[in-house]
Every structure is written in structure tokens, then in C-alpha cells.
Design a protein around this motif. Sequence first.
Motif, PDB file in Angstrom:
ATOM      1  N   THR A  47       0.745  -1.190  -0.071  1.00 21.72           N
ATOM      2  CA  THR A  47      -0.027  -0.050  -0.036  1.00 21.72           C
ATOM      3  C   THR A  47       0.811   1.232  -0.045  1.00 21.72           C
ATOM      4  N   LEU A  48       0.206   2.270  -0.158  1.00 23.86           N
ATOM      5  CA  LEU A  48       1.271   3.521  -0.249  1.00 23.86           C
ATOM      6  C   LEU A  48       1.707   3.693   1.239  1.00 23.86           C
ATOM      7  N   ARG A  82       8.618   1.467   4.107  1.00 26.36           N
ATOM      8  CA  ARG A  82       9.604   0.456   3.478  1.00 26.36           C
ATOM      9  C   ARG A  82      10.643   1.623   2.999  1.00 26.36           C
ATOM     10  N   ILE A  83      10.259   2.891   2.080  1.00 25.50           N
ATOM     11  CA  ILE A  83      11.291   3.437   1.634  1.00 25.50           C
ATOM     12  C   ILE A  83      11.971   4.184   2.589  1.00 25.50           C
ATOM     13  N   THR A  84      11.421   4.690   3.667  1.00 30.04           N
ATOM     14  CA  THR A  84      12.095   5.301   4.916  1.00 30.04           C
ATOM     15  C   THR A  84      13.096   4.353   5.373  1.00 30.04           C
ATOM     16  N   ALA A 131      10.883  -0.095  -4.475  1.00 35.92           N
ATOM     17  CA  ALA A 131       9.876   0.622  -3.750  1.00 35.92           C
ATOM     18  C   ALA A 131       9.332   2.105  -4.281  1.00 35.92           C
ATOM     19  N   LEU A 132      10.369   2.745  -4.656  1.00 37.63           N
ATOM     20  CA  LEU A 132       9.884   4.178  -5.171  1.00 37.63           C
ATOM     21  C   LEU A 132       9.257   3.799  -6.448  1.00 37.63           C
ATOM     22  N   SER A 133       9.696   2.939  -7.363  1.00 41.59           N
ATOM     23  CA  SER A 133       8.730   2.424  -8.363  1.00 41.59           C
ATOM     24  C   SER A 133       7.314   2.040  -8.227  1.00 41.59           C
TER      25      SER A 133
END
Length: 450
Positions: free
Chosen positions: A7-8, A14-16, A61-63
Motif C-alpha cells: 500500500t502507499l 519501506r522507503i524510509t 519501492a519508489l517505482s
Amino acid sequence: MTVSQPTLLSLAARITELAETFTRFQQENNIPVVTFAADSPTSYSNLTADAFVTRQLLSDALSDMWYLSQGPSESIFNYVHTCMPDAAVLNILNHFDFGSAVPINGSASFADIAKHTSLPEDVVYRVLQHAITLRIFTETEPGRPSSSRVQHTSRSAALAKNPGLKALVSTILDDAGAPMMVMNETLRRYSLGKPALTQNMDETAFALLHSGRVYGKYTNSWDLLENDGEGERKGWRARNFVEFMRYIKDIFHLEEVLVDAYDWAAAGNVTVVDVGGSAGHDAVVLARKFPNLTITVQDLPKVKPVFEADLPADVQDRVTFVEHSFFDPQPVQAEIYIFKMIFHDWPDHDAATILRALIPALKPGARVILVEYMGDQTEVEDQQKPPLARSIRQMGTATDVRLMALFNGKERAVGAWKNVFALADGRFEVVGVKADPVTFFAIVEAVWRG
């Protein structure tokens, strides 16, 4: 079994996490921070395997965040809407050398850049407006072309500073870009309803495109590289390709891959032939590290002047150049023959023909070493570890599609190399395969038992 969907919010977490891990690695190892400023480092240096994988997982993850934030339909539309203009603008910037029109630490007007490139000022302005949305260049007063000035960002500065990166962009976009856009028609004409991709080099997307004589009637991209242009410009693509290969060697640390590909020190005083070895960049590294090696670099005639200009004095007695097409019978008898990133450009039967051309020079026990990008990396992935980042796998799949367009070639799975040697001659025995998905490369070693 229900698979948990990202999810967003889960992606944001995860990005953090990954960004913090990667930043901590940079801080602990004193790696300079990359920014969009013109004086930023142009690449990350000294990344460990773990740090590299962390960066690629962050990219994945950014994609996914981008895809989900756009939605399925809009993400496809937005990609289709921009991907070709993105590539076209980058190709224009590179081809007309916009980078040198703007001082790295200064600025230039649109009129200045138009004068430097000999393009109409309106064209320069419109091209740069799109480039700026990609963080390639920036301007001081957006929306005021008469007074605004153009400055470098780190992305445009990277092109201006690095001829290898310029060569890479030119080779991939200018040489290979257009053929890829007619692949659908090529597959319809030559492979539709058949059990396998056509292996005929006259039935590639490249051949179909050039049958219309856009650049002249060339049968394959090597013909284009060798012969495009007139007068002093003739062969400019071949010279550009040499610079491109030099850059590929650097970004993939190909020197280290080649040094580790074989126990060169234990080989004794041997002769090595670097077949299709471009301007000898890798041969110089091997010769310096292993004084027991005498190396012959073989490539097409257009490469010889670059080789001679670049060859360091300290290895001139052990590194030489021979003009040679690897489809012709091999003229040099040696203990070891190296092929680096050669065979992925050719269908199986042509790869087998190249190997077969070695046979007149081979003596029992001679070795052939292939250094090739790994195709299907799932063959060598450790099943106990998480799967490789999609962005790592994408490096291979993107190259594979490009090779299909240009040559009906492919990035082969590790196991497929044994089949290529068997197709060439049963007296080749594959005795070793080393593959590391993080480095992207597989080393295949075969011995001639004739």
C-alpha cells in the motif's frame, strides 16, 4: 495463498527504512552525498554488494510508490505519454552537445546555446523546457525566456563531464533506439506463429528499419558503426562505441570481473587473445597485473587508431593489436582466448560460428573464457535469500529486448552457454561456470579437447 499487497503507507515505511539504511552506509563510509547541484558527485563510489542491493530495493519501492500513486490506467498513460519525448530530448541534448554550451559553474542564455548548437532558438528553448522537467538543466527565471539563463544540474553536468556517459547515451538511443520501435512489425513479419524467434540477421528490427535507408542500407548495427558518415566523419559511430565500451567497463567494474575470471598468475607465461577486445582497455589492466601474460587484442580496423593512441608505454612490449573479424579463421595460436560481452550480440548459430572460427588455431588444452551478462538470473539465485531486486533484473531484461531488436540475439541463461559450445563443436568441453547476480556477470570456461 493470499499475497499481501503493498500500500502507499507500507511503501512509504519501506522507503524510509531503506533510505535510512543507505544514508547510514554513506555516512559511516564518508561517501559524498549526491544532490541535484551541478557540483554534486556524478555517481556513488565504493558501494559494497549489500549497499548496492539496498539501493536497488529502494528503487523498486519508489517505482511501486509511483505506480500506486498514479493508479493502473494513469501510470500506463503517463509512461507512454512521456517515455519517447524523454528519450528523444536526451538524445538531442547529447547529439548537439548542449552540455558544453553551459559552463559547469556558470550559466548561458537560450540564445547562447542556440549559437553553440546551430539550432533555432525556439527549438533549443522547447527541448530544454522538457529536459528541465527531468532535472536535466535548470533555469534562473522560469517562464521568462528573454531574461532567464540555463544552468547545469548534477544530471546534465554528468553528461558534460563524462565522455563515456555521452557515448553510452548515443549508442543506446541513437544507434539502438529507432529499431526497437519497429520490433512489433518485425515480430509480426518474421516470427508470428513460429515456435522460436527467427535467427536470420536479415530479419531483425534493425534490418527492417534500415531497409528504408534512413541512414543508408546497412545489414546490421556493426555495418552501421563501421561505415556511417562521410569523410572525416566516417566511422564516427565505431569510435563512439569504443568510448561506450570504456564506460561500460567502468560502471560495471569489468576490470575486477576479468581479473577474477581466471587464475592468471598460475597460468604461467602464456599468450592471451582478447577477441573483439575494442581498444584494449581490459588487456592493459591484465598486462599490468600479470607480467606473465602476452596479450593480443583483436578488433576491426577502425579501432586500431584508438588502440594505438591509448596504449601505455609500459605494456607496449606485451600488448599488441591485430585487425581481425571473429568470423574469419583465427590467425593467432594462444593458450587462452577471451570473449567479453560478444556472444549476446549474436543468435546461437552465429555464436557457434564465431567459436568454430577459433579451431584452426587451437591446440589441445587451449581455453576459451566468456565474460557475459547473465540473462535468467533465477538459475543462480540462492533460494534461501530474498529474490533479487526488480531493478537489478531489469538491467538484464532491457538489454535482452535491445539485443532482440538489433541482432535477434539474447542474454542467455547460464546453462545455455553449454549448448552454444556443443553447437559449435563437440570437442569443446565446458569445465567451469561462475555466476554472481549482484555483479551481473557470468564467467564460462571451456577447454578444447581436439
